[in-house]
Design a protein around this motif. Structure first.
Motif, short mmCIF file in Angstrom:
data_model
loop_
_atom_site.label_atom_id
_atom_site.label_comp_id
_atom_site.label_asym_id
_atom_site.label_seq_id
_atom_site.Cartn_x
_atom_site.Cartn_y
_atom_site.Cartn_z
N ASP A 55 2.99 -6.67 6.88
CA ASP A 55 3.90 -5.54 7.04
C ASP A 55 3.85 -4.56 5.88
N GLY A 56 3.00 -4.84 4.88
CA GLY A 56 2.83 -3.92 3.76
C GLY A 56 3.96 -3.93 2.75
N THR A 57 4.87 -4.88 2.81
CA THR A 57 6.01 -4.90 1.89
C THR A 57 5.70 -5.64 0.59
N ARG A 58 4.66 -6.47 0.60
CA ARG A 58 4.32 -7.25 -0.60
C ARG A 58 2.82 -7.20 -0.86
N LEU A 59 2.49 -7.32 -2.13
CA LEU A 59 1.11 -7.42 -2.57
C LEU A 59 0.92 -8.78 -3.21
N VAL B 81 6.51 -4.09 -3.00
CA VAL B 81 6.09 -2.70 -2.89
C VAL B 81 7.29 -1.77 -2.99
N ALA B 82 8.38 -2.10 -2.30
CA ALA B 82 9.57 -1.23 -2.28
C ALA B 82 10.18 -1.08 -3.66
N ASP B 83 10.02 -2.07 -4.52
CA ASP B 83 10.58 -2.02 -5.87
C ASP B 83 9.57 -1.53 -6.90
N GLY B 84 8.65 -0.68 -6.45
CA GLY B 84 7.68 -0.12 -7.39
C GLY B 84 6.67 -1.12 -7.88
#
Length: 359
Positions: free
Chosen positions: A118-122, A141-144
């Motif tokens: 879902d692209g939220t984590r790396l 990702v959302a937290d920079g």
């Protein structure tokens, strides 16, 4: 109550489109990423079309190894070559550095990583060299791109990792212990053992596959995943190069691994070094490159046979096209591979190890 006017509606529509989430379409839908070094010495990440034409080029602070692309946004994470400690998140439209990730003290990156479905984590492969263990770092990702967790990789020396169709991950633990104080020296060849480890999105190890003792010195380094979840892997032999040991295999969860074309003497032509690996789009053929041997080897997976070789100086990057493959080399060539090799582009840059699909 009076409804909105047509002019007001159009104004609102334009304003909304101005703040629309950027996508890869804004860059012309590049198909692949590669690191490149110009004659000036400048390192960059380059976006390429299926015909090998450049779509964008953004500078890097040092030599890049591999990349991962956000599933929807035109954002790329550029990883330093081992034992580097930089990973930059770049907006490929503007070149803006959106985040600079640094691993914890006592860690370095291994040059690879991938996003969650879902692209939220790396997720990043790392060496905890103080404790001689492999680590997977998780970043929000959302937290920079803030670091939120560490997971054990299931082995030593995690190099490549890839996302499976169900959203879980496979990690190539190469098995080789290294430490920045000793450069690229291999510290545990007497006991090394590589494996594939399968991890859930929560970092739980669900399965491990280790090679038999005969192939203990084969270091599993790079991966590709077919649409049915089969994992193709390329290896690098750490023993006597005189042996023609297979340098590629196939594994699927719940089954035994299979070395491909195990009796074929042409494996010697790779000089013990599998650089990159890619299935074709049917999942029936596998390509393995060797810059050390200057050869690309094509294997028919169902019959376990090497179909043919293409001799391409310093070839390493490889990825699937709708028909065949595309390769990059340190000589600046970009080549299409079908029954024959056809040069698509030739430039003065040196293409680095990997050609990463944007999917």
């Amino acid at each position: 109550m009076r409804g909105p006017s047509r002019r007001g509606f159009l104004t609102g529509l334009l304003a909304a489109s101005a703040y629309a989430t950027p996508s890869w379409a804004d860059l012309g839908n590049p198909a692949f990423l590669s690191a490149a070094r110009a004659p000036s010495g400048q390192d960059s990440v380059v976006g390429l079309t299926p015909s090998g034409q450049e779509v964008f080029r953004q500078p890097l602070p040092g030599r890049g190894h591999a990349f991962c692309a956000h599933p929807t946004r035109p954002h790329v994470v550029a990883f330093a070559r081992r034992p580097g400690r930089f990973a930059q998140v770049l907006d490929c439209r503007t070149g803006q550095c959106l985040a600079q990730m640094v691993p914890p003290d006592g860690h370095h990156f291994y040059g690879h990583g991938c996003f969650s479905q879902d692209g939220t984590r790396l997720f990043t492969t790392e060496n905890d060299f103080q404790n001689a263990r492999g680590v997977i770092g998780a970043w929000s990702v959302a937290d920079g791109y803030r670091r939120i967790a560490n997971y054990g990789s299931g082995g030593v020396g995690p190099h490549d990792m890839a996302r499976l169709p169900d959203g879980s991950f496979v990690v190539a633990n190469g098995g080789i212990e290294t430490h920045p104080d000793t450069g690229r020296a291999k510290l545990n060849l007497a006991t090394m053992r590589s494996n594939l480890s399968y991890l859930s999105e929560k970092g739980e190890i669900t399965e491990r596959m280790a090679l038999s003792s005969e192939f203990r010195l084969n270091s599993i380094r790079h991966l590709d995943v077919a649409s049915d979840g089969r994992v193709g892997f390329a290896m690098q032999w750490q023993g006597d190069f005189g042996r023609g040991l297979p340098l590629a295999g196939i594994h699927q969860r719940g089954s035994r691994a299979r070395n491909l074309a195990p009796e074929d003497p042409r494996w010697r032509n790779l000089r013990g070094y599998g650089g990159s690996v890619a299935f074709d789009q049917s999942g029936q053929q596998l390509a393995v490159t060797s810059p050390r041997g200057g050869v690309l080897t094509l294997i028919d997976v169902p019959t376990d046979e090497i179909l043919r070789e293409h001799h391409l100086p310093d070839v390493c990057g490889v990825a699937a096209l709708p028909v065949g493959w595309i390769t990059t080399s340190g000589t600046g060539h970009i080549t299409r591979i079908t029954d024959r090799a056809s040069v698509l582009q030739k430039s003065k840059v040196q293409w680095d190890n990997h050609l990463v699909p944007i999917t």
